[in-house]
Design a protein around this motif. Structure first.
Motif, PDB file in Angstrom:
ATOM      1  N   TYR A 200      -0.997   9.963  -1.308  1.00 25.21           N
ATOM      2  CA  TYR A 200      -0.528   9.216  -2.463  1.00 25.21           C
ATOM      3  C   TYR A 200      -1.659   8.804  -3.407  1.00 25.21           C
ATOM      4  O   TYR A 200      -1.474   8.705  -4.614  1.00 25.21           O
ATOM      5  CB  TYR A 200       0.271   7.985  -2.009  1.00 25.21           C
ATOM      6  N   ASP A 251       6.066   1.243 -15.552  1.00 27.06           N
ATOM      7  CA  ASP A 251       6.344   1.211 -14.113  1.00 27.06           C
ATOM      8  C   ASP A 251       5.356   2.090 -13.339  1.00 27.06           C
ATOM      9  O   ASP A 251       4.770   1.662 -12.330  1.00 27.06           O
ATOM     10  CB  ASP A 251       7.780   1.677 -13.828  1.00 27.06           C
ATOM     11  N   ARG A 255       2.321   0.784 -10.832  1.00 30.63           N
ATOM     12  CA  ARG A 255       2.376   1.204  -9.445  1.00 30.63           C
ATOM     13  C   ARG A 255       1.141   2.035  -9.089  1.00 30.63           C
ATOM     14  O   ARG A 255       0.593   1.913  -7.996  1.00 30.63           O
ATOM     15  CB  ARG A 255       3.653   2.014  -9.182  1.00 30.63           C
ATOM     16  N   PRO A 266       3.262   3.914  -1.231  1.00 28.41           N
ATOM     17  CA  PRO A 266       4.566   4.523  -1.543  1.00 28.41           C
ATOM     18  C   PRO A 266       4.905   5.650  -0.577  1.00 28.41           C
ATOM     19  O   PRO A 266       4.027   6.280   0.011  1.00 28.41           O
ATOM     20  CB  PRO A 266       4.347   5.075  -2.960  1.00 28.41           C
ATOM     21  N   ASP A 267       6.196   5.891  -0.421  1.00 30.95           N
ATOM     22  CA  ASP A 267       6.629   7.009   0.422  1.00 30.95           C
ATOM     23  C   ASP A 267       6.850   8.250  -0.450  1.00 30.95           C
ATOM     24  O   ASP A 267       6.675   8.218  -1.676  1.00 30.95           O
ATOM     25  CB  ASP A 267       7.909   6.652   1.176  1.00 30.95           C
ATOM     26  N   GLN A 269       9.553   9.693  -1.327  1.00 30.71           N
ATOM     27  CA  GLN A 269      10.654   9.544  -2.288  1.00 30.71           C
ATOM     28  C   GLN A 269      10.172   8.877  -3.570  1.00 30.71           C
ATOM     29  O   GLN A 269      10.507   9.294  -4.682  1.00 30.71           O
ATOM     30  CB  GLN A 269      11.797   8.735  -1.657  1.00 30.71           C
ATOM     31  N   ASN A 270       9.362   7.811  -3.436  1.00 25.05           N
ATOM     32  CA  ASN A 270       8.827   7.118  -4.610  1.00 25.05           C
ATOM     33  C   ASN A 270       7.894   8.028  -5.415  1.00 25.05           C
ATOM     34  O   ASN A 270       7.929   8.043  -6.659  1.00 25.05           O
ATOM     35  CB  ASN A 270       8.069   5.856  -4.188  1.00 25.05           C
ATOM     36  N   THR A 273       9.979  10.572  -7.264  1.00 22.79           N
ATOM     37  CA  THR A 273      10.686   9.934  -8.386  1.00 22.79           C
ATOM     38  C   THR A 273       9.738   9.701  -9.555  1.00 22.79           C
ATOM     39  O   THR A 273      10.083   9.973 -10.719  1.00 22.79           O
ATOM     40  CB  THR A 273      11.307   8.600  -7.930  1.00 22.79           C
ATOM     41  N   ASP A 274       8.535   9.182  -9.274  1.00 19.26           N
ATOM     42  CA  ASP A 274       7.555   8.953 -10.357  1.00 19.26           C
ATOM     43  C   ASP A 274       7.152  10.267 -11.028  1.00 19.26           C
ATOM     44  O   ASP A 274       6.983  10.332 -12.256  1.00 19.26           O
ATOM     45  CB  ASP A 274       6.320   8.244  -9.792  1.00 19.26           C
TER      46      ASP A 274
END
Length: 298
Positions: A200, A251, A255, A266-267, A269-270, A273-274
């Motif tokens: 990440y 956002d 983040r 974050p995982d 999925q996050n 999504t980003d």
């Protein structure tokens, strides 16, 4: 007595039937450019042919022939050459060949001295007064048309090159080109599989760098030198980016800073999504700019 009479007869025959070649130069000292006259006379031709150099080619270099006239009768041949010399010095008219009925006869040579009679302070008068000629537009066009056409062609070439360079720069910096380039960068980021590997930190570092560079070039906002909080404030004050896109940027940037400083983990999925949200923002950027142009009337 018979031998004496025979010799006298032969001598008289020679005198009667032989040709005589004579030449004469009227002056052997000439002023610079002053005309001189050179004459050739042949007698007792008895209809025989005479061959010599062509007209205006009899005298050597330096002797400018003004007039060359030839007169031939049954028994006589006369050639009168008027000439001038336009250089100071001593020059020679050499022995000249005249072929009479196949036999070559030569004139005697002459030395010619050319002097400059002009003295310092002498007034020089033109032979004719200068005439004033009035020129109209057509005359000036004929005189200068190639210069004018050349200048116009040069201006056209420079203008064309300028427009091509300008067009090329505009094409490279156009919203669509910048959008497509950034989408390719995002695809390259996706291929690194940071999301699948759970890396990440590197994912957000590169995602934010791509986005900062995109905002800088697409919206002319110095995102590559501003801190996140300052960038968000400038974007809100700028009003170029739509509210939907402002929220996406805010956002993801906030983040991303939390991830870089190890405050958020974050995982997948996050992260996905980003990534998708940022890709949506890039695609919608052209519409932001179109709306701005309509708003400002550009």
């Amino acid at each position: 007595m018979k031998k004496t009479a025979l010799l006298i007869f032969l001598f008289l025959q020679v005198l009667v039937f032989s040709q005589t070649l004579g030449s004469k130069l009227d002056k052997q000292t000439l002023a610079l450019g002053e005309p001189g006259i050179f004459r050739i006379h042949i007698a007792e031709l008895q209809g025989k042919d005479v061959q010599s150099a062509p007209k205006n080619e009899l005298l050597p270099f330096h002797f400018e022939e003004i007039k060359d006239s030839i007169s031939k009768q049954v028994d006589t041949y006369d050639r009168v050459i008027e000439f001038a010399v336009f250089e100071e010095g001593k020059f020679t008219i050499p022995s000249l060949d005249f072929k009479i009925n196949g036999k070559v006869f030569k004139t005697i040579p002459y030395d010619v001295e050319v002097i400059n009679t002009a003295q310092k302070g002498d007034e020089i008068n033109d032979i004719m007064k200068n005439k004033e000629v009035k020129l109209d537009v057509q005359d000036y066009w004929q005189l200068y048309k190639w210069y004018i056409l050349g200048t116009l062609i040069l201006i056209a070439i420079v203008f064309l090159i300028y427009q091509l360079i300008r067009y090329g720069k505009r094409r490279k910096s156009s919203p669509i080109v910048m959008t497509n380039q950034t989408l390719k960068e995002l695809d390259l980021l996706k291929k690194k599989k940071y999301i699948e590997d759970g890396n990440y930190r590197l994912f957000y570092v590169e995602l934010l760098d791509i986005t900062r560079n995109f905002i800088t070039k697409q919206y002319k906002i110095p995102a590559n030198v501003l801190l996140t909080d300052d960038l968000i404030d400038v974007i809100k004050l700028n009003n170029t980016i739509s509210p939907e896109n402002e929220r996406i940027i805010e956002d993801i940037f906030l983040r991303g800073d939390l991830v870089k400083f190890a405050k958020v983990f974050p995982d997948q999925q996050n992260m996905q999504t980003d990534f998708d949200q940022m890709k949506t923002f890039v695609k919608r950027s052209s519409r932001d700019l179109e709306d701005e142009q309509l708003r400002t009337g550009v």
